[in-house]
Motif scaffolding. Structure first.
Motif, PDB file in Angstrom:
ATOM      1  N   ARG A 146      24.941  25.525  35.170  1.00 33.60           N
ATOM      2  CA  ARG A 146      25.125  26.447  34.050  1.00 33.60           C
ATOM      3  C   ARG A 146      25.139  27.905  34.505  1.00 33.60           C
ATOM      4  NH1 ARG A 146      20.631  25.134  30.388  1.00 33.60           N
ATOM      5  NH2 ARG A 146      21.833  23.230  30.035  1.00 33.60           N
ATOM      6  N   ALA A 147      24.238  28.270  35.408  1.00 35.44           N
ATOM      7  CA  ALA A 147      24.150  29.662  35.843  1.00 35.44           C
ATOM      8  C   ALA A 147      25.449  30.117  36.498  1.00 35.44           C
ATOM      9  CB  ALA A 147      22.975  29.838  36.807  1.00 35.44           C
ATOM     10  N   THR A 148      26.038  29.249  37.319  1.00 36.02           N
ATOM     11  CA  THR A 148      27.295  29.602  37.981  1.00 36.02           C
ATOM     12  C   THR A 148      28.421  29.761  36.969  1.00 36.02           C
ATOM     13  OG1 THR A 148      26.605  28.376  39.946  1.00 36.02           O
ATOM     14  CG2 THR A 148      28.955  28.890  39.742  1.00 36.02           C
ATOM     15  N   ALA A 149      28.470  28.875  35.987  1.00 34.94           N
ATOM     16  CA  ALA A 149      29.516  28.956  34.971  1.00 34.94           C
ATOM     17  C   ALA A 149      29.391  30.240  34.148  1.00 34.94           C
ATOM     18  CB  ALA A 149      29.448  27.733  34.064  1.00 34.94           C
ATOM     19  N   LEU A 150      28.179  30.570  33.714  1.00 33.54           N
ATOM     20  CA  LEU A 150      27.974  31.792  32.954  1.00 33.54           C
ATOM     21  C   LEU A 150      28.279  33.024  33.791  1.00 33.54           C
ATOM     22  CD1 LEU A 150      24.642  30.865  31.125  1.00 33.54           C
ATOM     23  CD2 LEU A 150      26.904  31.025  30.089  1.00 33.54           C
ATOM     24  N   LEU A 151      27.879  32.980  35.064  1.00 34.57           N
ATOM     25  CA  LEU A 151      28.142  34.113  35.950  1.00 34.57           C
ATOM     26  C   LEU A 151      29.639  34.358  36.089  1.00 34.57           C
ATOM     27  CD1 LEU A 151      27.056  36.237  37.960  1.00 34.57           C
ATOM     28  CD2 LEU A 151      27.240  34.480  39.742  1.00 34.57           C
ATOM     29  N   ALA A 152      30.407  33.283  36.217  1.00 33.30           N
ATOM     30  CA  ALA A 152      31.853  33.432  36.378  1.00 33.30           C
ATOM     31  C   ALA A 152      32.462  34.170  35.195  1.00 33.30           C
ATOM     32  CB  ALA A 152      32.497  32.056  36.546  1.00 33.30           C
ATOM     33  N   VAL A 153      32.047  33.792  33.978  1.00 28.36           N
ATOM     34  CA  VAL A 153      32.590  34.446  32.788  1.00 28.36           C
ATOM     35  C   VAL A 153      32.187  35.910  32.737  1.00 28.36           C
ATOM     36  CG1 VAL A 153      32.534  34.491  30.266  1.00 28.36           C
ATOM     37  CG2 VAL A 153      32.708  32.307  31.463  1.00 28.36           C
ATOM     38  N   THR A 154      30.915  36.206  32.988  1.00 34.22           N
ATOM     39  CA  THR A 154      30.443  37.580  32.845  1.00 34.22           C
ATOM     40  C   THR A 154      30.949  38.494  33.956  1.00 34.22           C
ATOM     41  OG1 THR A 154      28.371  36.993  33.993  1.00 34.22           O
ATOM     42  CG2 THR A 154      28.367  36.908  31.588  1.00 34.22           C
ATOM     43  N   ILE A 155      31.177  37.948  35.140  1.00 31.66           N
ATOM     44  CA  ILE A 155      31.729  38.784  36.212  1.00 31.66           C
ATOM     45  C   ILE A 155      33.152  39.212  35.857  1.00 31.66           C
ATOM     46  CG2 ILE A 155      32.677  38.673  38.549  1.00 31.66           C
ATOM     47  CD1 ILE A 155      30.180  37.380  39.483  1.00 31.66           C
ATOM     48  N   VAL A 156      33.965  38.265  35.438  1.00 28.40           N
ATOM     49  CA  VAL A 156      35.348  38.601  35.087  1.00 28.40           C
ATOM     50  C   VAL A 156      35.376  39.554  33.898  1.00 28.40           C
ATOM     51  CG1 VAL A 156      37.568  37.686  34.317  1.00 28.40           C
ATOM     52  CG2 VAL A 156      36.232  36.438  36.022  1.00 28.40           C
ATOM     53  N   ALA A 157      34.644  39.214  32.835  1.00 29.29           N
ATOM     54  CA  ALA A 157      34.647  40.055  31.636  1.00 29.29           C
ATOM     55  C   ALA A 157      33.991  41.406  31.879  1.00 29.29           C
ATOM     56  CB  ALA A 157      33.951  39.333  30.488  1.00 29.29           C
ATOM     57  N   GLY A 158      33.156  41.496  32.923  1.00 27.18           N
ATOM     58  CA  GLY A 158      32.543  42.776  33.255  1.00 27.18           C
ATOM     59  C   GLY A 158      33.548  43.851  33.630  1.00 27.18           C
ATOM     60  N   PHE A 159      34.752  43.440  33.968  1.00 33.79           N
ATOM     61  CA  PHE A 159      35.799  44.395  34.320  1.00 33.79           C
ATOM     62  C   PHE A 159      36.720  44.712  33.139  1.00 33.79           C
ATOM     63  CE2 PHE A 159      34.568  42.607  38.422  1.00 33.79           C
ATOM     64  CZ  PHE A 159      34.405  43.770  39.171  1.00 33.79           C
ATOM     65  N   ALA A 160      36.327  44.296  31.936  1.00 33.25           N
ATOM     66  CA  ALA A 160      37.166  44.568  30.766  1.00 33.25           C
ATOM     67  C   ALA A 160      37.395  46.063  30.573  1.00 33.25           C
ATOM     68  CB  ALA A 160      36.524  43.961  29.515  1.00 33.25           C
ATOM     69  N   SER A 161      36.338  46.855  30.710  1.00 31.43           N
ATOM     70  CA  SER A 161      36.498  48.299  30.539  1.00 31.43           C
ATOM     71  C   SER A 161      37.349  48.895  31.647  1.00 31.43           C
ATOM     72  CB  SER A 161      35.124  48.985  30.507  1.00 31.43           C
ATOM     73  OG  SER A 161      34.428  48.764  31.721  1.00 31.43           O
ATOM     74  N   THR A 162      37.173  48.384  32.870  1.00 32.82           N
ATOM     75  CA  THR A 162      37.937  48.889  34.003  1.00 32.82           C
ATOM     76  C   THR A 162      39.432  48.643  33.827  1.00 32.82           C
ATOM     77  OG1 THR A 162      36.043  48.384  35.423  1.00 32.82           O
ATOM     78  CG2 THR A 162      38.136  48.812  36.518  1.00 32.82           C
ATOM     79  N   ILE A 163      39.764  47.522  33.200  1.00 29.34           N
ATOM     80  CA  ILE A 163      41.183  47.178  32.992  1.00 29.34           C
ATOM     81  C   ILE A 163      41.737  47.841  31.737  1.00 29.34           C
ATOM     82  CG2 ILE A 163      42.783  45.282  32.526  1.00 29.34           C
ATOM     83  CD1 ILE A 163      40.810  43.469  34.079  1.00 29.34           C
TER      84      ILE A 163
END
Length: 422
Positions: A146-163
């Protein structure tokens, strides 16, 4: 007498089946697009909207606050729906509605219309962003994945502002703010609607039973879990902890540029340093995921919250120099996005996964309200006192209290009333 029923773990559930990871990939993309179009585009378009609507920037900013509050009010019913029906229909309908609202946003002519549209966007945001995405993932994955799956989503979405902030600025420069919103609506609709409709599925069976989640999903079981959580003092300690940290984080995010400018830094430098918070949110999530292999989540999060408090307290001493400003912002920024991973981990570990979304919704509602209103309270404090020192002291105190609250919760035992009477 109380009985406890269990079901065997399905080997296709919990991340063993490739479709679970396809869901993670889909939600990583939709969360990035959702946050980028529904949230991060707003500050970029704020001033041109104010000019067109002949309204003050304060009035236009208030529409975003109202939007966030609308999302907070939706958290509880959305959580209940997710536990009963899953995320596919909810997130698909939410994506369609959000796309239509982006189009409507581009056509507003008055400040009243803007407020009405932003209330709708806040409502649909609660149906498509992190909270429902986390609930879907937690239903698919056991704790070790679960931790890896949640991390994957939040890492990608963490760049929403950057994009999306630069993209929105570019679109607005060439097409105007109305044209920019129409393009963002097309992007949102073409990406999120099909991904939510085609990728999201409910697992065929529940995840393997855990001590906190010993019996198969049922309406009565979910109600029992939620009622027990509401009677659990540690749930309210956890809620107060995240309210305090969320209030401090949102306050500093809004007022950090002004504070650094007041210390003599150029506006471009202040904005650039504040922009580090987005990157640091990813860093904090990576630190949490790596460190939890050796330490308890509560210990790690408490240490990060304490670091935030220390960083804020040292700003008056160090922020006069560029190096000092960067160091203190980095110390504060490590906790900027850590709660998005810590919250599902702590709730699922304590209360299980059967009623996760309902419990998470009841925690998210007051925390989101605090995040929305704290910057306004901080602005009033700043206006009253005429300086940033009381504001910094209040934010540091909130972070310190959050660290204490996290430690207090770590010393308690998990309630175990989750059995059905027969």
């Amino acid at each position: 007498m109380p009985t406890t029923a269990t079901v065997p773990a399905d080997p296709t559930v919990g991340g063993h089946h490739a479709h679970g990871w396809r869901i993670v990939a889909a939600l990583a993309i939709t969360s990035t697009v959702g946050y980028g179009t529904l949230y991060y585009a707003y500050p970029v378009l704020l001033r041109p909207m104010a000019a067109t609507l002949d309204a003050s920037t304060t009035a236009v900013t208030g529409a975003l606050t109202v939007s966030v509050l609308a999302g907070a009010l939706m958290a509880i019913p959305v959580g209940r729906w997710l536990d009963h029906h899953g995320g596919r229909a909810l997130m698909t309908i939410g994506s369609i509605a959000a796309t239509a609202l982006l189009v409507a946003w581009s056509q507003v002519q008055t400040i009243g219309q803007l407020y009405a549209v932003m209330i709708g966007i806040g409502t649909t945001g609660a149906m498509v962003l992190y909270e429902p995405a986390f609930a879907v993932i937690i239903a698919w994955f056991p704790p070790d994945r679960r931790a890896t799956a949640l991390l994957a989503v939040t890492i990608v979405a963490g760049f929403a502002s950057t994009i999306f902030m630069p993209l929105t600025g570019l679109l607005a420069a060439h097409l105007g703010w109305r044209g920019a919103l129409l393009v963002l609506a097309v992007i949102h609709g073409l990406v999120t609607v099909p991904l939510h409709a085609l990728a999201i599925r409910r697992p065929r069976t529940s995840p393997a039973p855990t001590p906190a989640d010993p019996s198969p999903p049922a309406h009565a079981q979910r109600r029992a879990i939620v009622k027990s959580a509401m009677r659990d003092a540690r749930f309210w300690i956890l809620t107060a902890t995240f309210i305090a940290q969320g209030a401090a984080t949102s306050t500093m995010t809004v007022h950090l540029v002004g504070y650094l400018f007041s210390r003599g830094h150029p506006a471009t430098f202040a904005a650039t340093v504040t922009g580090l918070l987005g990157v640091l949110s990813v860093t904090g999530r990576l630190v949490l995921t790596a460190a939890r292999r050796h330490l308890r989540v509560t210990t790690i999060v408490a240490a990060v919250f304490a670091t935030q408090a220390a960083a804020i307290l040292t700003m008056p001493l160090l922020a006069d120099t560029r190096t000092g400003a960067v160091v203190t912002v980095v110390g504060f920024g490590l906790g900027f996005g850590i709660t998005s991973l810590a919250t599902p981990a702590l709730l699922a570990d304590r209360y299980g996964t059967t009623a996760y979304a309902s419990v998470a919704g009841r925690l998210a509602a007051p925390v989101t309200i605090a995040k929305a209103t704290a910057p306004l309270a901080a602005a009033a404090l700043l206006h009253t006192t005429g300086g940033y020192t009381p504001l910094l002291a209040a934010a540091a105190t909130c972070c310190a209290l959050a660290a204490i609250g996290m430690t207090t919760r770590a010393k308690t035992t998990v309630p175990r009333p989750f059995t059905l009477q027969t």
